[in-house]
Write a protein that holds these residues in place. Structure first.
Motif, mmCIF file in Angstrom:
data_model
loop_
_atom_site.group_PDB
_atom_site.id
_atom_site.type_symbol
_atom_site.label_atom_id
_atom_site.label_comp_id
_atom_site.label_asym_id
_atom_site.label_seq_id
_atom_site.Cartn_x
_atom_site.Cartn_y
_atom_site.Cartn_z
ATOM 1 N N LYS A 1 -48.212 43.953 57.960
ATOM 2 C CA LYS A 1 -47.320 44.111 57.118
ATOM 3 C C LYS A 1 -46.577 44.710 57.082
ATOM 4 C CE LYS A 1 -51.183 44.546 54.540
ATOM 5 N NZ LYS A 1 -51.954 44.025 55.489
ATOM 6 N N SER A 2 -46.909 46.251 57.844
ATOM 7 C CA SER A 2 -46.568 47.378 58.005
ATOM 8 C C SER A 2 -45.124 47.200 59.376
ATOM 9 C CB SER A 2 -47.554 48.470 59.009
ATOM 10 O OG SER A 2 -47.969 48.665 57.599
ATOM 11 N N THR A 3 -45.996 46.218 59.944
ATOM 12 C CA THR A 3 -44.585 45.752 60.756
ATOM 13 C C THR A 3 -42.973 45.490 60.857
ATOM 14 O OG1 THR A 3 -46.410 45.619 63.163
ATOM 15 C CG2 THR A 3 -44.013 45.188 63.505
ATOM 16 N N MET B 1 -43.761 54.876 53.836
ATOM 17 C CA MET B 1 -44.596 53.708 55.020
ATOM 18 C C MET B 1 -45.855 54.017 54.972
ATOM 19 S SD MET B 1 -42.591 53.450 57.494
ATOM 20 C CE MET B 1 -40.110 53.024 57.987
ATOM 21 N N GLN B 2 -46.764 53.878 55.491
ATOM 22 C CA GLN B 2 -47.855 53.651 55.459
ATOM 23 C C GLN B 2 -48.686 55.127 55.421
ATOM 24 O OE1 GLN B 2 -50.143 50.547 56.895
ATOM 25 N NE2 GLN B 2 -51.874 51.561 56.410
ATOM 26 N N HIS B 3 -47.983 55.874 56.633
ATOM 27 C CA HIS B 3 -48.362 56.334 57.165
ATOM 28 C C HIS B 3 -47.942 58.448 56.807
ATOM 29 C CE1 HIS B 3 -51.908 55.263 59.827
ATOM 30 N NE2 HIS B 3 -51.344 54.315 59.644
ATOM 31 N N MET C 1 -42.454 49.732 49.552
ATOM 32 C CA MET C 1 -43.789 50.595 49.360
ATOM 33 C C MET C 1 -44.635 50.391 49.953
ATOM 34 S SD MET C 1 -43.759 51.302 45.128
ATOM 35 C CE MET C 1 -42.927 52.914 45.136
ATOM 36 N N ASP C 2 -45.837 50.954 51.057
ATOM 37 C CA ASP C 2 -46.541 50.072 52.567
ATOM 38 C C ASP C 2 -47.327 50.676 52.029
ATOM 39 O OD1 ASP C 2 -47.577 49.450 54.285
ATOM 40 O OD2 ASP C 2 -47.205 50.362 55.620
ATOM 41 N N GLU C 3 -48.500 50.181 50.907
ATOM 42 C CA GLU C 3 -49.945 50.446 50.461
ATOM 43 C C GLU C 3 -49.453 52.566 49.605
ATOM 44 O OE1 GLU C 3 -52.975 50.259 52.667
ATOM 45 O OE2 GLU C 3 -52.339 49.187 53.898
ATOM 46 N N PRO C 4 -48.695 51.805 48.598
ATOM 47 C CA PRO C 4 -48.065 53.642 47.639
ATOM 48 C C PRO C 4 -50.081 54.126 47.276
ATOM 49 C CG PRO C 4 -47.714 51.348 46.617
ATOM 50 C CD PRO C 4 -48.326 51.030 47.665
ATOM 51 N N SER D 1 -53.482 48.989 63.496
ATOM 52 C CA SER D 1 -53.210 49.209 61.750
ATOM 53 C C SER D 1 -53.909 50.283 61.055
ATOM 54 C CB SER D 1 -53.596 47.850 61.219
ATOM 55 O OG SER D 1 -54.354 47.532 60.288
ATOM 56 N N GLY D 2 -53.479 49.978 59.919
ATOM 57 C CA GLY D 2 -54.112 51.762 59.141
ATOM 58 C C GLY D 2 -55.295 51.295 59.213
ATOM 59 N N GLY D 3 -55.844 50.222 58.486
ATOM 60 C CA GLY D 3 -56.729 49.949 57.722
ATOM 61 C C GLY D 3 -58.224 50.213 58.753
#
Ligand SMILES: Nc1ncnc2c1ncn2[C@@H]1O[C@H](COP(=O)(O)OP(=O)(O)OP(=O)(O)O)[C@@H](O)[C@H]1O
Ligand SMILES: Nc1ncnc2c1ncn2[C@@H]1O[C@H](COP(=O)(O)OP(=O)(O)OP(=O)(O)O)[C@@H](O)[C@H]1O
Ligand SMILES: [Mg+2]
Ligand SMILES: [Mg+2]
Lengths: 509, 306, 414, 414
Positions: free
Chosen positions: A50-52, A92-94, A168-171, A403-405
């Motif tokens: 997803k983030s990619t 971004m997620q980060h 929005m990436d995991e806002p 990835s974040g998770g």
């Protein structure tokens, strides 16, 4: 608001592929269509890509193959600036922000024009806050903000550009109830005014209630795409992980034997950071949930208990023995902390996964407690990767490649096998997919069942209620209420956290 | 000059003299400073001593601070001859009688050593060119038939690197020894670097018969390299420091040229003092002292002063 | 709420806190001690106008270097080559001034500085090598160029005409007569502009009115006090450069982006900022600034020897870091760097005035530097204790259904 | 998956990649060029044993400093004071050796170094001031102490007996006879241990067996080749110190934790590591190491003047950073730092051997340093893009623009 849009899509991706130089293929033949004014959900397990995909859209990564159309025209965005100019704003997620600048400056970071215009920006900012329904000090330095607040600043930054498509990436991954509500309201309001959203989240209820269409990614490919109306939570979970989980997650916590020994007791703990006179006990087998608002001091409380805040005063006992006021003593006494900011507090960026996982209990994995046995370390890492389902090239991967998770799971993995008995988890499931969340909650229960005690901070009250035996409500650094988990509800916890007592009257703090 | 500095009991005026020293952490100028202070104590002169730490720009600031204190006279040990020219002009403009010590004021390329910069009371120094010549004489004494010569230079950019070499071959030739310069490498004035440089020059020019090191420190370092390599090369230094004289005594180096910084300091202050008291008014005078060549035979002629 | 975010008052108060203005307090403390000591010891008065003018003059060139170095540090880089570059451009201008005349020679010298800066920037940013090692390399290489250019000897400007033109650039003092009058007039104009702007943006024109009123008072006082400001030319150059750089950093988007690039290059890139341009730009500016300072040095000393200015790079960095600039980018203020330079030169000057033995200066300078940094590090720390929201900060709930929205109590944060 | 983490073979291959061993290749390249040039120019063979022994001897003291500085850099700090501290302990040992004898004088000198290191560490860690400014301060202050101690003069060890004891410490060469024999025996023993260990942990004892077999071969060759190793004492000190430090960093818990502390102090602290102890420990070790090097310098020169070793700190840092050590902590290898020092001294030696004019040396050194860094940055990039980091939103960016290894997302920039 769930009206499907007709007409040419705003953004269309076709045959999108992305492989990283280390050989990881993050996306293959992926597609996505976002219509003007619609809210499009993008879901998938950790590491699904997803983030990619979002980075490709934002111009931060060049795709290896495929075409991207913006308003029907084929485009290639080589820099994030190009995407911004075209009208795509990305969160971004980060949450990349400039830590030394103020909130105001960060929000208008990309704003054009020759002058900083502090005054004009201020009014613009006030209007933005008004529109969004959130309040934050424009002059606060971002480095001093809690992670959730930083997330909100990133959201404001994206909204400030007046983009046609907001990605929005995991806002909401590190937001608590009220802020989360703010995000929902914004998305609803702006989409009604014609702004399109691409929304990534692991909270399926959010996705179901907010979005018009959903795209499901698995292992870098699109496995399903359709109208949200056609999905319910079970079907979505099925699509994402390919198994049924809800039953496990919803299972209520096991009761704790009343004669279980007290494992942890905290007496009169106060700290300069604002924890005030906190006392509580945790028995073996107990899972204590800490509920509270963003900034209520839950993290500070955990840090004080763990000895990470050297200026904290008060007593912490494990098994009736006093624990020294350093993390070192805490680790030695069998305590473990999964901190909330995995990048800054949890992981050593230059260490591969196996070295990160072995870090807290390295002597135990060493010959003579002095010479690390790499085989044992690697083995432990491989076990964590298997147990937690960490998607990665192998134990040698660096945290930045995850990835974040999955990075969050590595932080969790640091404490799994070292014999810790008091687990302190600060938002342990932030950014973790449904499948892994169920795994982690299962682990939490397993800790408890194995005679450990768990202190768990979570902004998701639902999650607290799912695993906790007892809930402590934190407000302004104090514990203001205690409830047995089965006797309370999300609504009541929210009231308490907001400072309203049982009768609805405001607590005198 | 000012007259506000107090007078001592017997009616004699107490002079205040500013000293702008090029660097008190370098042994040679520090010894000059020591000589100045000793003489000042004898003469009853008050000294304000500033340390330029080897930086031309700091010396410029120091002179500014000195002028603000309105001394009766100034001794300046220039960091840089070119820069000192401007400083001398400034001092002159403020009517402060100035004596330059230890090195020339004004571009050495244009100005002969003895052609003292106008406006100075005097230049009090050893003659670097002559000292180089003396070193050449020593060399001719120890390696009389000529041969391969390697030079250990000071740090690139110092005037002494040129000055101390200029007369060396000429005076050696005058004594019948002509040398072939096979290598010239910097030792940066320090023993350690000179030791390395000599080691390396020896390994590339094993037949070197003579090393001329432009300071005693470097000569001593070079001597270690020579003896470690088992070479028979002779070493000539310059400076007459304690280290150098000891090395001459022990035979590690063949000879050196004796500089006397303390005497130089005394001489400089005396020159200025006599100008101030009117005992001997001077204008652009060149004042120097003898720098004898020292070998094992005349060690007694040099009491090392630094 | 105790915190008014946008009024000038609280911002000034914030700027005056020890954590923020610590370096200024450190300077004041040092000056106070030196004044006291010089009186005690019967030395010439320390705070005499001449001495103050001298200190400013002496620090100006290093302070100018510190201003530009601060820009590089803010951009997240590091430059050790400034002193070599300055020496190089000094050597250039001195060798060329006689044949070509000052303007051309100066242009070439500035160009040389600019090229050095550009080389640094391009290598660091495009090849991606650490700035420390690159600028250490260019520091050595450029020093080598100076050696080649000077052939190991001092270069002087011999031609009297050339000398005169160089001297005119640097030597002497400009007297600004009736400073109070000028300041007053400026304040009135500024006040008027502020009132206009505030009107236009619908704010209260109080600050503007106050400024203008203060201007009138000062203007009236001028004939009575008649204060003339007499400073050396380099001091004016410093004031101008520092003021312009400060204003650009403070008030323009370029400034904000520079901070952002230094604080988090990735965040800046994702916001559409051309990171390379800013990072290279900072190096180029620093090269140009070093070139300018080199020219001023040449004009001041009328000579440069091949080792001239060696070691100055550490003094410049010390000034910037004493001023609170971070080595990690994104933080720093050029004005505080100037104060940092002033601290270093005040000490040097103080030793000269007190005639303190050279042996003890090193120990004192070192100790003062560490103690000064310690004072305001510790002072700054005191304000970062409370993190949890305090009761009085409850705002009016704007979304009752979601509970009171969060707001941070800023006072308790700092 | 392409990455094999723990087999010996792939680790050796990884270690030999240009991105990893770049500094070694740079050294080899320089040596090759110098060898070629010296043959071309008809100079004596560059790679003669004498010359190699000389280079090693000349670089050994700086390389020892670079080893300890690397430890400090890995721990996430910075130390500019090494050269001053070394000079201080040299002055100490020289003044005390005659009255107290070498052992006591040396102990005091080492103690002085240790105290300086501890002061640095305590101020940096406990007061929380930036290490750059602290060590700049202590560099100045300790240099001041040297000045006080020497009173501006050169200190020499005059007493012949004292001189002899100092000389014994440093001068001369040790010859290790039959190096091959020794190496072979060591390999056999190591192989046996490895086989045992592998058995115990259930792995395959292949690597151990291979090592032991190689040992036997080498042992057999020894009587035939009979190679004796003759190196100066400081070279042996260097080898010992570098080997021990390397082994500690590579194979022990202490080493692992030091890297963790440097890379992310907060994560290390929350993992139960006593961060202060490691950071201060690195400073103390560096102080002790500087003290030791100071003693060796004293023994080598038998004299120290107040400016002795000035400027060496930058050479030491250059060596470490040439070796790929990050200025931002958590990355670095002492062996590569040693190679970095060798590069610098090989150049100096090459100039001497080729008799290159002093004026041109600076430009060449500077260029070579930058080019060497560039070569392996670029070569390393190919591999580093595989280790791309996700941009991390850390409040204190720990690797804002660290050198080669921390290139963030460069791939997409180009
Ligand atoms: N910079 C990188 N280098 C190498 N591999 C990467 C990089 N970034 C991501 N990956 C890999 O690409 C895959 C997709 O990652 P991505 O971040 O897109 O997942 P995601 O769907 O956003 O997961 P999450 O829900 O955990 O955020 C993962 O296997 C990840 O390990
Ligand atoms: N380093 C810091 N400096 C200054 N203020 C901080 C810092 N870190 C956090 N804060 C502030 O402290 C407040 C409390 O944050 P904290 O992390 O304790 O909240 P919490 O109760 O743990 O909630 P959550 O975990 O949901 O963020 C935040 O409002 C934030 O502004
Ligand atoms: Mg993601
Ligand atoms: Mg928190």
């Amino acid at each position: 608001m769930h009206t499907a849009m007709v007409g040419p899509p705003l953004l269309a991706l076709e045959g999108l592929g992305k492989s990283f130089p280390n050989g990881t293929v993050a996306l293959r033949e992926a597609r996505l269509t976002v219509h003007p004014g619609s809210v499009h959900g993008l879901v998938g397990a950790n590491g699904a890509g997803k983030s990619t995909m979002i980075k490709v859209i934002a111009g931060a990564h060049p795709p290896t193959s495929g075409v991207m159309r913006w308003k029907g025209e084929e485009v290639v965005w080589r820099t994030p600036g190009a995407a911004r100019k075209a009208g795509v704003a990305t969160i971004m997620q980060h949450v990349p922000l400039a830590p030394t600048l103020s909130v105001l400056e960060n929000v208008f970071l990309g704003a054009p024009g020759p002058w900083r215009l502090p005054r004009a920006r201020r009014t613009e900012f006030a209007r933005l806050l008004d529109r969004v329904g959130y309040a934050i000090d424009p002059d606060a330095e971002v480095a001093g903000l809690a992670i959730g607040e930083r997330q909100m600043v990133a959201i404001l930054q994206a909204l400030a550009t007046g983009a046609e498509l907001v990605v929005m990436d995991e806002p909401t991954a590190s937001l608590a109830g009220s802020e989360r509500q703010v995000v929902f309201d914004v998305v609803r309001r702006l989409s009604a005014q014609g702004t399109a959203f691409l929304y990534v989240s692991h909270f399926l209820d959010e996705v179901l209630s907010l979005t018009d269409r959903i795209t499901v990614l698995r292992d870098g490919t699109v496995v399903e795409e359709g109208e949200t109306a056609g999905y319910d939570e079970d079907r979505l979970v099925q699509a994402i992980v390919g198994r049924d989980l809800l039953a496990a997650e919803r299972r209520g916590p096991a009761a704790v034997a009343p004669d279980a020994p007290v494992l942890l007791s905290v007496r009169g703990l106060s700290s300069a950071a604002g924890v005030r006179d906190v006392s509580f006990e945790a028995r073996a087998g107990e899972v204590i949930g800490f509920a509270g608002l963003l900034g209520s001091g839950r993290s500070e409380l955990l840090h004080a208990v763990y000895g990470a805040d050297s200026r904290a005063r008060g007593e912490v006992l494990v098994d009736g023995r006093r624990v020294g006021r350093t993390p070192r003593a805490a680790v030695a006494a069998g305590m473990a902390l999964v901190p909330e900011d995995r990048g800054a507090q949890g992981l050593v960026g230059t260490f591969p996964i196996w070295q990160n996982i072995s870090l807290p209990h390295l002597p135990a994995l060493s010959s003579g407690r002095a010479l690390p046995r790499e085989a044992a370390e690697t083995e432990r890492a491989e076990r964590a990767i298997a147990d937690l389902g960490i998607v990665c090239p192998g134990p040698g991967a660096l945290p930045g490649e995850l990835s974040g998770g999955n990075a969050q799971k590595v932080v969790f993995g640091k404490w799994l096998y070292g014999g810790a008995r008091v687990f302190m988890l600060d938002e342990p499931t932030a950014g973790v997919d449904v499948g892994a969340k169920a795994d982690i909650l299962g682990l939490v229960r397993a800790f408890a069942a194995g005679g450990g005690a768990v202190l768990m901070v979570s902004s998701e009250f639902e999650e607290i209620l799912a695993v906790a035996t007892r809930v402590l409500v934190v407000r302004e650094g104090r514990i203001v209420a205690e409830r047995a988990a089965h006797e309370t509800s999300e609504e009541e916890l929210l009231m308490l956290a907001n400072g309203f007592g049982e009768g609805g009257a405001r607590d005198a703090a | 000059g000012s007259t506000d500095s107090g007078s001592s009991g017997d009616g004699k005026k107490e002079y205040t003299v500013g000293v702008s020293n090029l660097g008190l952490s370098f042994p040679f100028p520090a010894a000059i400073g020591k000589g100045i202070k000793e003489e000042a104590a004898k003469l009853g002169v008050r000294i304000v001593e500033l340390d330029a730490q080897g930086k031309a720009d700091k010396q410029s600031n120091d002179v500014q601070d000195l002028i603000a204190q309105q001394p009766d006279g100034v001794l300046i040990l220039p960091v840089d001859s070119g820069v000192a020219q401007g400083l001398a002009d400034r001092l002159k403009a403020s009517n402060v009688p100035t004596v330059a010590v230890a090195s020339q004021v004004g571009d050495p390329k244009k100005r002969q050593l003895k052609d003292v910069y106008p406006g100075l009371v005097a230049l009090v120094t050893q003659d670097e060119y002559a000292a180089g010549g003396k070193a050449g004489e020593i060399a001719a004494g120890v390696v009389p038939d000529g041969g391969k010569l390697a030079i250990v230079e000071g740090a690139a950019g110092f005037a002494e690197v040129v000055n101390r070499f200029q007369e060396f071959p000429k005076s050696a030739a005058a004594k019948g020894a002509t040398y072939e310069v096979v290598a010239r490498q910097p030792g940066d004035w320090v023993q350690d670097k000179a030791q390395s440089a000599c080691q390396n020059m020896l390994s590339s020019n094993p037949g070197t018969q003579l090393f001329y090191a432009q300071s005693d420190d470097m000569a001593v370092g070079c001597a270690k390299a020579v003896s470690a390599a088992g070479s028979k090369a002779k070493i000539v230094g310059i400076g007459g420091s304690k280290l150098g004289i000891d090395a001459v005594k022990s035979g590690a180096i063949s000879g050196t040229v004796c500089y006397k910084p303390e005497d130089l300091g005394k001489l400089a202050l005396d020159t200025l003092y006599r100008h101030l008291t009117g005992e001997k008014k001077q204008d652009a005078a060149f004042v120097t002292y003898d720098t004898p060549a020292i070998t094992k035979d005349n060690l007694a002629d040099c009491t090392p002063q630094w | 709420m105790p915190r008014e975010t946008s009024t000038g008052r609280s911002r000034i108060a914030a700027a005056l806190r020890p954590g923020n203005a610590g370096v200024v307090y450190a300077l004041l403390l040092i000056v106070a001690i030196l004044t006291l000591l010089s009186t005690q010891l019967g030395r010439p008065p320390y705070l005499s106008p001449t001495n103050i003018i001298n200190i400013l003059d002496q620090s100006s060139l290093i302070a100018i270097l510190a201003v530009f170095t601060t820009v590089v540090l803010i951009s997240g880089n590091f430059d050790l080559s400034v002193a070599s570059v300055a020496a190089f451009s000094a050597a250039t201008v001195l060798s060329l001034v006689a044949p070509l005349g000052l303007p051309v020679a100066m242009a070439i010298a500035l160009g040389a500085g600019l090229v050095c800066g550009a080389v640094n920037g391009l290598i660091v940013q495009l090849v991606g090598i650490n700035a420390f090692i690159v600028t250490l390399g260019t520091m050595t290489a450029v020093r080598g160029l100076v050696l080649i250019l000077t052939d190991g000897r001092t270069i002087t400007a011999e031609d009297p005409e050339a000398q005169q033109s160089l001297i005119a650039l640097q030597a002497g003092y400009w007297t600004v007569p009736h400073v109070l009058g000028l300041l007053g007039a400026a304040a009135i104009v500024a006040g008027a502009v502020m009132v206009l702007l505030a009107r236009r943006s619908g704010g209260r024109p109080v600050a503007g009115a106050v400024t203008a009123a203060a201007g009138v008072v000062v203007l009236v006082l001028d004939p009575v006090l008649g204060f003339d400001l007499r400073l050396s030319k380099p001091t004016y150059y410093l004031i101008m450069i520092a003021a312009i750089t400060w204003a650009v950093l403070r008030y323009t988007v370029i400034g904000r982006r520079l901070y952002a690039v230094g604080a988090n290059a990735e965040a800046a890139r994702l916001s559409g900022i051309n990171v390379s341009r800013y990072k290279i730009g900072a190096f180029v500016l620093n090269g140009l600034g070093s070139g300018f300072v080199g020219v001023l040095f040449a004009a001041k000393l009328l000579a440069i020897n091949p080792t001239g200015l060696q070691g100055t790079e550490l003094t410049v960095l010390a000034a910037a870091i004493l001023g609170g600039t971070s080595l990690f980018g994104g933080l720093g203020s050029v004005l505080k760097s100037v104060v940092g330079a002033l601290i270093l030169f005040t000490l040097d000057n103080g030793f000269n005035v007190l005639n303190l033995g050279a042996n003890y200066q090193g120990v004192i300078v070192g100790t003062v530097v560490v103690v000064a940094a310690a004072i305001y590090t510790v002072a700054g720390r005191a304000r970062q204790v409370r993190r949890i929201r305090e009761p009085q900060s409850q705002p009016q709930p704007q979304h009752p259904q979601a509970g009171p929205p969060a707001e941070i109590e800023q006072e308790s944060l700092r």
